[in-house]
Design a protein around this motif. Sequence first.
Motif, PDB file in Angstrom:
ATOM      1  N   ALA A  57       2.055  17.214 -12.035  1.00 43.21           N
ATOM      2  CA  ALA A  57       3.144  16.841 -11.153  1.00 43.21           C
ATOM      3  C   ALA A  57       3.393  18.217 -10.893  1.00 43.21           C
ATOM      4  N   TRP A  58       3.442  19.128 -11.595  1.00 41.26           N
ATOM      5  CA  TRP A  58       3.637  20.680 -11.132  1.00 41.26           C
ATOM      6  C   TRP A  58       2.630  21.265 -10.278  1.00 41.26           C
ATOM      7  N   GLU A  59       1.563  20.862 -10.572  1.00 43.62           N
ATOM      8  CA  GLU A  59       0.346  21.260  -9.573  1.00 43.62           C
ATOM      9  C   GLU A  59       0.373  20.936  -8.240  1.00 43.62           C
ATOM     10  N   LEU A  60       0.874  19.819  -7.853  1.00 49.85           N
ATOM     11  CA  LEU A  60       0.890  19.046  -6.792  1.00 49.85           C
ATOM     12  C   LEU A  60       2.123  19.446  -6.133  1.00 49.85           C
ATOM     13  N   GLN A  61       3.591  19.914  -6.864  1.00 52.97           N
ATOM     14  CA  GLN A  61       4.420  20.143  -6.206  1.00 52.97           C
ATOM     15  C   GLN A  61       4.942  21.773  -6.878  1.00 52.97           C
ATOM     16  N   ASN A  86      -2.109  12.067  -5.142  1.00 49.44           N
ATOM     17  CA  ASN A  86      -1.045  13.057  -4.849  1.00 49.44           C
ATOM     18  C   ASN A  86       0.473  12.811  -5.064  1.00 49.44           C
ATOM     19  N   PHE A  87       0.638  11.599  -5.636  1.00 45.98           N
ATOM     20  CA  PHE A  87       2.235  11.130  -5.824  1.00 45.98           C
ATOM     21  C   PHE A  87       2.643  11.865  -7.012  1.00 45.98           C
ATOM     22  N   ALA A  88       3.214  13.030  -6.717  1.00 45.43           N
ATOM     23  CA  ALA A  88       3.681  13.630  -8.009  1.00 45.43           C
ATOM     24  C   ALA A  88       4.738  13.126  -8.731  1.00 45.43           C
ATOM     25  N   VAL A  89       5.432  12.204  -8.201  1.00 43.25           N
ATOM     26  CA  VAL A  89       6.871  11.335  -8.838  1.00 43.25           C
ATOM     27  C   VAL A  89       6.236  10.669  -9.796  1.00 43.25           C
ATOM     28  N   ASP A 129       0.811  -1.277   0.211  1.00 42.73           N
ATOM     29  CA  ASP A 129      -0.075   0.091   0.110  1.00 42.73           C
ATOM     30  C   ASP A 129       0.953   1.276   0.091  1.00 42.73           C
ATOM     31  N   ASP A 130       2.080   1.091  -0.288  1.00 38.53           N
ATOM     32  CA  ASP A 130       2.960   2.274  -0.119  1.00 38.53           C
ATOM     33  C   ASP A 130       3.430   2.678  -1.700  1.00 38.53           C
ATOM     34  N   PRO A 131       2.999   4.090  -2.087  1.00 39.69           N
ATOM     35  CA  PRO A 131       3.282   4.264  -3.505  1.00 39.69           C
ATOM     36  C   PRO A 131       4.788   4.394  -3.612  1.00 39.69           C
TER      37      PRO A 131
END
Length: 473
Positions: free
Chosen positions: A159-163, A131-134, A97-99
Amino acid sequence: MRLASRKPSDWCNPEELPKADVVPEQQSARRSFWVRKRFWAACAALLLIGVLFRLVWDWTHPPSPLLQVAADAAPEVAELLREADQLAQDTVAIFPDDPYAWDVMGQLLGRFGKTEDATQCWEKALQLDPNFAVGYQSLGNLALERGELKKAAEYYRKAWELQRDSSVFPVQLAEVLIQDGQLEEARQVLTECLRRHPRSLPARALLGQILVPLKDYSAACEHLMYVITANPDYTNAYYPLSTALSRLGHTEESRKYLARFQEMKRRDEQRHRTTLKTETQLPAVRAALARAYLLVAKIYIARGDIATGERLLKRGLELNPDEEEIPPLLGWLYFKTGRENEAASLLHDYRQKHRDSLEAQMATGKVFAEFKRFDEAEAAYRRAIELTPLEAGGYAALASLYLTAGKRPFDAHVLALRAAAREPAPQFFFILAIAAQRDGDSQAALSAAQEAARLDPTNDQYQRLLDSLRRTL
């Protein structure tokens, strides 16, 4: 009974033969023959069942993608690939369960050409954490490799929106937009990036390049001159600079920079050819596996399993002694577990080995600062300033060290001023506001806090400092 009265066929009935004619050895041999026959028949049947089972199993359970790559690799490479597969499989099994666990597997699969399988890993990671930007960045990289520019832009934008503070994602987004011919949108993206990261050379170089076809030649020259002043080896800045100068009528300067570009391009191509001749697959695989061990170690450390994290880091360092991120984290672990002398020795050796690496000096200084080793942290940050006197990072880090330690408020104020002057970014104005306040200059502190809040109005920390300073004046 007379034998002469018997028919020849009567002799074929064994039951009527005289008992003296049938010996026990013959009976035993017959029984043994049938037993052996039945045994070998059973063995053949079991063998056939085993073969069929294996065929069905192989069809329904194909080998993992990394093991498929290993099957065609040289023995030493295949061994490392099997180790990589085991590491990835164990990680997702233990942390399903860990991205970040799925990201590790995705990176290994993508690195060795299994892009479809890597895509599934990152999609799984995003299912676990939208929300996992990577994950979006990695999917963007794969889309770009396939030439799917619009899809890649969509992933990079997400990705940029999230970070929003990232200086990497907007540059990647701009590169895709440029390839897709959307120059005006790329300019907007890069302008926003430079508002937050004024000293980002990749962003400035890209912006300078696209301003040439957009016919804003003066602005293009400004950005590109900034790049080559900060980094004279930035090859791709010279050609668009030459073009912009030519459009502005500065013919001699244009020729000078064009000649410089051609010279640097030949040098870069020669370096590339030399690298191709000397590069082998084994070091690249070792480096990729070491990186995977680092990422998995971070998962364990984040969950409080320091012992496993340490073991994984040591294996990563064994595979690739040049992996720069491992020694600082390993030193942090040593400090965390009370092995201060071991930590200090490791970090000192690391600093000396990478004396000319800004990243190494900054990372070492950060670890020393966290564990209140003031002198060692100061030395690392001062070396960072020596390496990049035109960059803000070293000045800001040393100013923050003084502020955290409660020492030398005037020097902290001066260092923070230098950082903000070199890169007028909100985070550096925030440090300047605190340093000025500690130094007793309330008005300067207020001005710096106002600038930080103006540049990043959504940051609550900046706003709270500004409100506090206003109340004290």
